[in-house]
Design a protein around this motif. Structure first.
Motif, PDB file in Angstrom:
ATOM      1  N   THR A  70       6.735 -11.148  18.814  1.00  0.00           N
ATOM      2  CA  THR A  70       5.328 -11.043  19.210  1.00  0.00           C
ATOM      3  C   THR A  70       4.653 -12.403  19.064  1.00  0.00           C
ATOM      4  O   THR A  70       5.100 -13.251  18.286  1.00  0.00           O
ATOM      5  CB  THR A  70       4.594 -10.008  18.341  1.00  0.00           C
ATOM      6  N   PRO A  71       3.555 -12.648  19.803  1.00  0.00           N
ATOM      7  CA  PRO A  71       2.908 -13.965  19.719  1.00  0.00           C
ATOM      8  C   PRO A  71       2.230 -14.179  18.363  1.00  0.00           C
ATOM      9  O   PRO A  71       1.654 -13.263  17.783  1.00  0.00           O
ATOM     10  CB  PRO A  71       1.855 -13.916  20.837  1.00  0.00           C
ATOM     11  N   THR A  72       2.322 -15.368  17.866  1.00  0.00           N
ATOM     12  CA  THR A  72       1.537 -15.797  16.726  1.00  0.00           C
ATOM     13  C   THR A  72       0.852 -17.099  17.108  1.00  0.00           C
ATOM     14  O   THR A  72       1.234 -17.730  18.100  1.00  0.00           O
ATOM     15  CB  THR A  72       2.393 -15.972  15.459  1.00  0.00           C
ATOM     16  N   VAL A  73      -0.162 -17.493  16.378  1.00  0.00           N
ATOM     17  CA  VAL A  73      -1.008 -18.607  16.790  1.00  0.00           C
ATOM     18  C   VAL A  73      -1.079 -19.652  15.691  1.00  0.00           C
ATOM     19  O   VAL A  73      -1.196 -19.320  14.498  1.00  0.00           O
ATOM     20  CB  VAL A  73      -2.433 -18.105  17.150  1.00  0.00           C
ATOM     21  N   LEU A  74      -1.013 -20.929  16.113  1.00  0.00           N
ATOM     22  CA  LEU A  74      -1.230 -22.043  15.210  1.00  0.00           C
ATOM     23  C   LEU A  74      -2.530 -22.735  15.579  1.00  0.00           C
ATOM     24  O   LEU A  74      -2.825 -22.914  16.772  1.00  0.00           O
ATOM     25  CB  LEU A  74      -0.092 -23.060  15.289  1.00  0.00           C
ATOM     26  N   ILE A  75      -3.297 -23.111  14.584  1.00  0.00           N
ATOM     27  CA  ILE A  75      -4.509 -23.908  14.764  1.00  0.00           C
ATOM     28  C   ILE A  75      -4.275 -25.253  14.068  1.00  0.00           C
ATOM     29  O   ILE A  75      -4.082 -25.300  12.850  1.00  0.00           O
ATOM     30  CB  ILE A  75      -5.752 -23.212  14.184  1.00  0.00           C
ATOM     31  N   ASP A  76      -4.263 -26.321  14.869  1.00  0.00           N
ATOM     32  CA  ASP A  76      -3.976 -27.664  14.339  1.00  0.00           C
ATOM     33  C   ASP A  76      -2.695 -27.665  13.514  1.00  0.00           C
ATOM     34  O   ASP A  76      -2.606 -28.285  12.437  1.00  0.00           O
ATOM     35  CB  ASP A  76      -5.149 -28.176  13.495  1.00  0.00           C
ATOM     36  N   GLY A  77      -1.696 -26.950  14.027  1.00  0.00           N
ATOM     37  CA  GLY A  77      -0.387 -26.933  13.381  1.00  0.00           C
ATOM     38  C   GLY A  77      -0.245 -25.968  12.223  1.00  0.00           C
ATOM     39  O   GLY A  77       0.840 -25.855  11.644  1.00  0.00           O
TER      40      GLY A  77
END
Length: 524
Positions: free
Chosen positions: A12-19
């Protein structure tokens, strides 16, 4: 801030913010389910805003676990096409959501307002995705504030409608039945001056009077008396207020408003001492439910209503005037010394009436200016100290937003700006070529148009009132019924919802109010 969607270990998709991972790198949905187990629903909450997810996993779990709780999600975005990164939620599975980037706080506030009914403003809960504060702290603070501000806006709307809702409907009935003609605008390419009700009007009036024929002047109703003191009559008045002062100021232009074409929504206040306007009105609509009383409402130009009359005027000009130079005056949002309160009008006797030997007049003035409560001090061009109350400060951002949108299609300048706008150019002090309005190219004028005949308007209004009565026979929680109760029985409805059985039923109160409106429509 950089947002990146990658597949988690479970696919499933996961998200990174500024790594940094905003969701689990292994199983985001399982993580959301564990977080939901720690969620405590506040008593009475019927609406939930989940703030700071990248994909609304938690929002979906909470919506499934609490089917009677309306769930919305505000996701961390970048301002680019966040839907193209592979993490776009399936709308059939996930709750209503929006992406918000840093700098888009005003859009968040508007989005929140659009999803709440005023009756719900006291039953809202917000829940922050735990990782958001550590991954994107510069995002979460402003967004949380704007969600709260949006809820407060809706709560203020409840208070306003509770105070004026019945009056608005009476104004609307009188206006739709009695006004046979309406006027429409035929713009011209002349430079336009938009005049607000601030003390800066007096500062720029001399410059404006000496160049009167070069401008079309559009003024809010609360600015007309200040303009009249300098011998200036506006070409068009923008009048949205149902209140006492906005109507009283117009008396400076004559007993019927001086015959000046007036932009009004159906609910706006009527002239004191004049049962119905004797001049044509430029009727506009903004989606208020009471506009259904007029059979021709859909033919009127639509405006985007803003939190202040001045901001609404700017919005209307942006949407309905040709692209030409626009100059702003009196949009001050602050006082001028201790003798004014963000308006140039002579209300001294009302201030004096609230004073005594222990509360001298200057003390009352100081309180109104914010001086006594230590509010922010600003300095006018002549070094006079002005003041901003919290209410005036709250209006700066909405007005700034409207000015920014106006600037995208018009050349915008200032005549005697206030210190609230430190970067504004003051054209009264700048006479270089191009700094003034330029050659006169014809004024904006208005033309008369006929409305449906009076019997048609009366029958239509009575039919709408009968439909509202039928709504009260159905479920009181239906959306349309909520609007009827909001305007006709707001206090009784709130007491009923809080379990106060000592008040009359909301439907009973609303029916009595409808009976009064029906008599007015039949006999008025």
């Amino acid at each position: 801030m950089k947002r990146e969607a990658v597949p988690a270990k479970d696919g499933t998709p996961t998200v990174l913010i500024d790594g940094k991972f905003l969701h689990s790198r292994y199983a985001p949905l399982r993580e959301a389910t564990r977080t939901a187990a720690a969620f405590v629903r506040e008593s009475g909450a019927s609406v939930l805003f989940v703030i700071g997810e990248g994909v609304p996993y938690l929002s979906a779990v909470l919506a499934e676990q609490h089917p009677d709780l309306r769930v919305y999600a505000i996701l961390i975005g970048t301002g680019t096409d966040d839907r193209s990164d592979g993490a776009e939620p399936d709308p059939a599975r996930f709750p209503d959501h929006m992406y918000a980037a840093t700098g888009e706080e005003e859009r968040v506030r508007s989005w929140v307002r659009q999803r709440l009914h005023p009756f719900e403003s006291g039953n809202v809960q917000a829940f922050l995705w735990p990782a958001a504060d550590s991954v994107a702290p510069e995002w979460t603070g402003p967004i949380k504030r704007e969600v709260l501000a949006g809820v407060q806006d809706v709560h203020s709307e409840l208070a306003t409608v509770a105070s004026f809702g019945g009056l608005w409907l009476k104004n609307a009935l009188r206006r739709t039945i009695a006004i046979d003609d309406r006027w429409w605008i035929q713009p011209a390419a002349t430079p336009t001056v938009l005049v607000g009700g601030g003390p800066g009007v007096s500062h720029g009036a001399r410059f404006l009077a000496s160049r009167r024929d070069a401008y079309t002047i559009i003024a809010v109703s609360s600015a007309t008396s200040a303009l009249a003191a300098h011998g200036i009559t506006p070409d068009i008045v923008f009048h949205t207020d149902a209140g006492f002062w906005a109507q009283r100021y117009r008396r400076a232009t004559g007993p019927d408003g001086g015959g000046i074409p007036t932009v009004v929504p159906l609910r706006a206040g009527m002239q004191p001492g004049v049962p119905f306007p004797t001049t044509g009105e430029i009727l506009v609509r903004h989606g208020w439910f009471g506009e259904a009383l007029a059979p021709d409402a859909l033919e009127w130009p639509k405006i985007t209503e803003a939190p202040t009359v001045t901001a609404s005027m700017i919005s209307w000009v942006r949407e309905h005037s040709p692209p030409t130079a626009v100059y702003l005056l009196g949009i001050d949002l602050c006082s001028y010394d201790l003798t004014t309160h963000a308006a140039p009008h002579p209300n001294d006797r009302f201030i004096t009436a609230g004073a005594s030997r222990l509360r001298p007049e200057m003390t009352a003035r100081a309180e109104r200016s914010g001086y006594a409560t230590g509010e922010s001090v600003v300095r006018w061009a002549d070094d006079t100290a002005g003041f901003q109350t919290p209410a005036l400060q709250a209006f700066v951002q909405p007005v700034r937003t409207m000015i920014a949108t106006l600037s995208r299609t018009h050349t915008v300048g200032w005549i005697a700006p206030s210190p609230v706008w430190p970067d504004a150019d003051d054209i009264t002090k700048d006479h270089r070529p191009g700094a003034s309005a330029g050659p006169h190219r014809g004024k904006t004028v208005v033309r008369e148009a006929r409305r449906p005949d009076r019997p048609t308007r009366r029958k239509h209004a009575l039919r709408v009132l009968a439909q509202w009565s039928e709504l009260l026979d159905g479920g009181v929680h239906a959306g349309e019924t909520q609007d009827v109760l909001l305007h006709l029985a707001p206090v009784a409805t709130l007491r009923e919802r809080r379990g106060d059985h000592f008040s009359p039923g909301a439907v009973h109160v609303a029916r009595n109010a409808l009976a009064t409106l029906t008599r007015l429509a039949a006999d008025g």
